[in-house]
Structure formats: C-alpha cells, structure tokens
Design a protein around this motif. Structure first.
Motif, PDB file in Angstrom:
ATOM      1  N   MET A   4      -9.609   7.464  29.853  1.00  0.00           N
ATOM      2  CA  MET A   4      -8.624   6.387  29.844  1.00  0.00           C
ATOM      3  C   MET A   4      -7.577   6.630  30.931  1.00  0.00           C
ATOM      4  N   LYS A   5      -7.122   5.532  31.514  1.00  0.00           N
ATOM      5  CA  LYS A   5      -6.092   5.627  32.551  1.00  0.00           C
ATOM      6  C   LYS A   5      -4.952   4.652  32.245  1.00  0.00           C
ATOM      7  N   LEU A   6      -3.741   5.088  32.545  1.00  0.00           N
ATOM      8  CA  LEU A   6      -2.579   4.222  32.389  1.00  0.00           C
ATOM      9  C   LEU A   6      -2.618   3.129  33.450  1.00  0.00           C
ATOM     10  N   ILE A   7      -2.549   1.862  33.018  1.00  0.00           N
ATOM     11  CA  ILE A   7      -2.646   0.755  33.957  1.00  0.00           C
ATOM     12  C   ILE A   7      -1.309   0.067  34.171  1.00  0.00           C
ATOM     13  N   TYR A   8      -0.469   0.050  33.134  1.00  0.00           N
ATOM     14  CA  TYR A   8       0.775  -0.712  33.268  1.00  0.00           C
ATOM     15  C   TYR A   8       1.768  -0.262  32.199  1.00  0.00           C
ATOM     16  N   THR A   9       3.017  -0.168  32.591  1.00  0.00           N
ATOM     17  CA  THR A   9       4.062   0.112  31.617  1.00  0.00           C
ATOM     18  C   THR A   9       5.335  -0.589  32.050  1.00  0.00           C
ATOM     19  N   HIS A  10       6.103  -1.047  31.088  1.00  0.00           N
ATOM     20  CA  HIS A  10       7.362  -1.727  31.380  1.00  0.00           C
ATOM     21  C   HIS A  10       8.240  -1.633  30.151  1.00  0.00           C
ATOM     22  N   GLU A  11       9.559  -1.623  30.375  1.00  0.00           N
ATOM     23  CA  GLU A  11      10.462  -1.512  29.230  1.00  0.00           C
ATOM     24  C   GLU A  11      10.399  -2.754  28.335  1.00  0.00           C
ATOM     25  N   ASN A  12      10.011  -3.896  28.917  1.00  0.00           N
ATOM     26  CA  ASN A  12       9.892  -5.133  28.143  1.00  0.00           C
ATOM     27  C   ASN A  12       8.476  -5.229  27.589  1.00  0.00           C
ATOM     28  N   ARG A  13       8.342  -5.058  26.272  1.00  0.00           N
ATOM     29  CA  ARG A  13       7.008  -5.002  25.701  1.00  0.00           C
ATOM     30  C   ARG A  13       6.278  -6.338  25.792  1.00  0.00           C
ATOM     31  N   PHE A  14       7.017  -7.430  25.990  1.00  0.00           N
ATOM     32  CA  PHE A  14       6.361  -8.723  26.124  1.00  0.00           C
ATOM     33  C   PHE A  14       5.645  -8.837  27.471  1.00  0.00           C
ATOM     34  N   LEU A  15       6.211  -8.201  28.493  1.00  0.00           N
ATOM     35  CA  LEU A  15       5.527  -8.177  29.784  1.00  0.00           C
ATOM     36  C   LEU A  15       4.246  -7.357  29.677  1.00  0.00           C
ATOM     37  N   VAL A  16       4.329  -6.265  28.958  1.00  0.00           N
ATOM     38  CA  VAL A  16       3.132  -5.448  28.751  1.00  0.00           C
ATOM     39  C   VAL A  16       2.100  -6.236  27.939  1.00  0.00           C
ATOM     40  N   GLY A  17       2.599  -7.019  26.983  1.00  0.00           N
ATOM     41  CA  GLY A  17       1.700  -7.850  26.186  1.00  0.00           C
ATOM     42  C   GLY A  17       0.995  -8.899  27.024  1.00  0.00           C
ATOM     43  N   ASN A  18       1.725  -9.459  27.985  1.00  0.00           N
ATOM     44  CA  ASN A  18       1.101 -10.433  28.871  1.00  0.00           C
ATOM     45  C   ASN A  18       0.038  -9.778  29.735  1.00  0.00           C
ATOM     46  N   ALA A  19       0.328  -8.591  30.244  1.00  0.00           N
ATOM     47  CA  ALA A  19      -0.664  -7.852  31.026  1.00  0.00           C
ATOM     48  C   ALA A  19      -1.892  -7.573  30.166  1.00  0.00           C
ATOM     49  N   HIS A  20      -1.642  -7.235  28.908  1.00  0.00           N
ATOM     50  CA  HIS A  20      -2.729  -6.982  27.964  1.00  0.00           C
ATOM     51  C   HIS A  20      -3.617  -8.229  27.817  1.00  0.00           C
ATOM     52  N   ASN A  21      -2.980  -9.396  27.650  1.00  0.00           N
ATOM     53  CA  ASN A  21      -3.733 -10.644  27.494  1.00  0.00           C
ATOM     54  C   ASN A  21      -4.556 -10.955  28.742  1.00  0.00           C
ATOM     55  N   ILE A  22      -3.925 -10.772  29.899  1.00  0.00           N
ATOM     56  CA  ILE A  22      -4.601 -11.077  31.160  1.00  0.00           C
ATOM     57  C   ILE A  22      -5.852 -10.216  31.319  1.00  0.00           C
ATOM     58  N   LEU A  23      -5.710  -8.933  31.008  1.00  0.00           N
ATOM     59  CA  LEU A  23      -6.849  -8.016  31.167  1.00  0.00           C
ATOM     60  C   LEU A  23      -7.938  -8.304  30.135  1.00  0.00           C
ATOM     61  N   GLU A  24      -7.544  -8.613  28.911  1.00  0.00           N
ATOM     62  CA  GLU A  24      -8.549  -8.929  27.891  1.00  0.00           C
ATOM     63  C   GLU A  24      -9.328 -10.183  28.271  1.00  0.00           C
ATOM     64  N   GLN A  25      -8.608 -11.171  28.836  1.00  0.00           N
ATOM     65  CA  GLN A  25      -9.289 -12.399  29.258  1.00  0.00           C
ATOM     66  C   GLN A  25     -10.265 -12.110  30.387  1.00  0.00           C
ATOM     67  N   ALA A  26     -10.006 -11.044  31.139  1.00  0.00           N
ATOM     68  CA  ALA A  26     -10.899 -10.651  32.229  1.00  0.00           C
ATOM     69  C   ALA A  26     -12.034  -9.764  31.713  1.00  0.00           C
ATOM     70  N   GLY A  27     -12.046  -9.498  30.423  1.00  0.00           N
ATOM     71  CA  GLY A  27     -13.130  -8.722  29.836  1.00  0.00           C
ATOM     72  C   GLY A  27     -12.953  -7.227  29.945  1.00  0.00           C
ATOM     73  N   ILE A  28     -11.727  -6.791  30.211  1.00  0.00           N
ATOM     74  CA  ILE A  28     -11.453  -5.361  30.353  1.00  0.00           C
ATOM     75  C   ILE A  28     -10.837  -4.832  29.064  1.00  0.00           C
ATOM     76  N   ARG A  29     -11.405  -3.756  28.551  1.00  0.00           N
ATOM     77  CA  ARG A  29     -10.906  -3.186  27.297  1.00  0.00           C
ATOM     78  C   ARG A  29      -9.686  -2.325  27.570  1.00  0.00           C
ATOM     79  N   VAL A  30      -8.584  -2.652  26.895  1.00  0.00           N
ATOM     80  CA  VAL A  30      -7.338  -1.913  27.080  1.00  0.00           C
ATOM     81  C   VAL A  30      -6.752  -1.579  25.709  1.00  0.00           C
ATOM     82  N   VAL A  31      -5.946  -0.548  25.661  1.00  0.00           N
ATOM     83  CA  VAL A  31      -5.281  -0.174  24.420  1.00  0.00           C
ATOM     84  C   VAL A  31      -3.803   0.063  24.687  1.00  0.00           C
TER      85      VAL A  31
END
Ligand code: ZN
Length: 105
Positions: free
Chosen positions: A1-28
């Motif tokens: 596993m590799k760190l892909i994104y971090t931000h103090e605003n968890r909603f921004l991280v949540g958006n990144a999470h959604n974008i990656l999931e929509q692209a078919g990439i598994r993230v945690v």
C-alpha cells in the motif's frame, strides 16, 4: 500500500476517495476518525490519509488526483444546501457533503 493523498480537510480526502473509486482504484482510509484525538497528538498526525491498496495503481492514481485537483478551466459550482463554492472536480460539497448531482439546474 502507498499513501496517495492527505489533507487536513477530511472532505477533500473524501472527494479524492470518490474520484479514485469511480476510476476503479481500490483505496483505504487511515486516520479517518482521528480528529477526535486532537489535543493528544500533533495536528498533522490527525490528517486523514488515503492509501492505494495495490501499488501497481499508484502512478495511475496520482495522475487522476493531479488532474482532478488542477482543472483550471472547469467551472466551480455552488452548493445548493450551504452556498459554499466547490471545485468542479469535487462530486460532493466539501462543507456539507451534499451531492453535486442533486443540484437544481
Ligand atoms: Zn454544502
């Protein structure tokens, strides 16, 4: 596993999470609920983190995030729920998480 994104605003991280999931990439998530621990540890350590499960997806995921977060010509949109400005790359309001597609046009 590799760190892909971090931000103090968890909603921004949540958006990144959604974008990656929509692209078919598994993230945690890591530290998703760490904000409750603020005061005990340094603020930076409480930032939510997004990790790519499969290292082979990392380069692709970095590109997706970079594209999504730097779309200079994309129009911003205004949340119908709280009137906050949102970057066009985001599918949900960073402030209240109202879905962009629920916008009345
Ligand atoms: Zn909102």
């Amino acid at each position: 596993m590799k760190l892909i994104y971090t931000h103090e605003n968890r909603f921004l991280v949540g958006n990144a999470h959604n974008i990656l999931e929509q692209a078919g990439i598994r993230v945690v998530w890591k530290n998703e609920f760490a904000s409750s621990a603020i005061g005990e540890i340094a603020p930076f350590d409480t930032w939510p983190e997004l990790w790519v499960v499969d290292d082979a997806d990392y380069d692709h995921a970095i590109q997706i995030i970079a594209n999504a977060l730097s779309a200079p010509n994309a129009p911003e949109w205004i949340c119908r729920s709280c009137n906050e400005n949102n970057d066009a790359a985001f599918e949900t309001c960073w402030n209240c998480q109202t879905d962009k597609t629920e916008m009345a046009q």
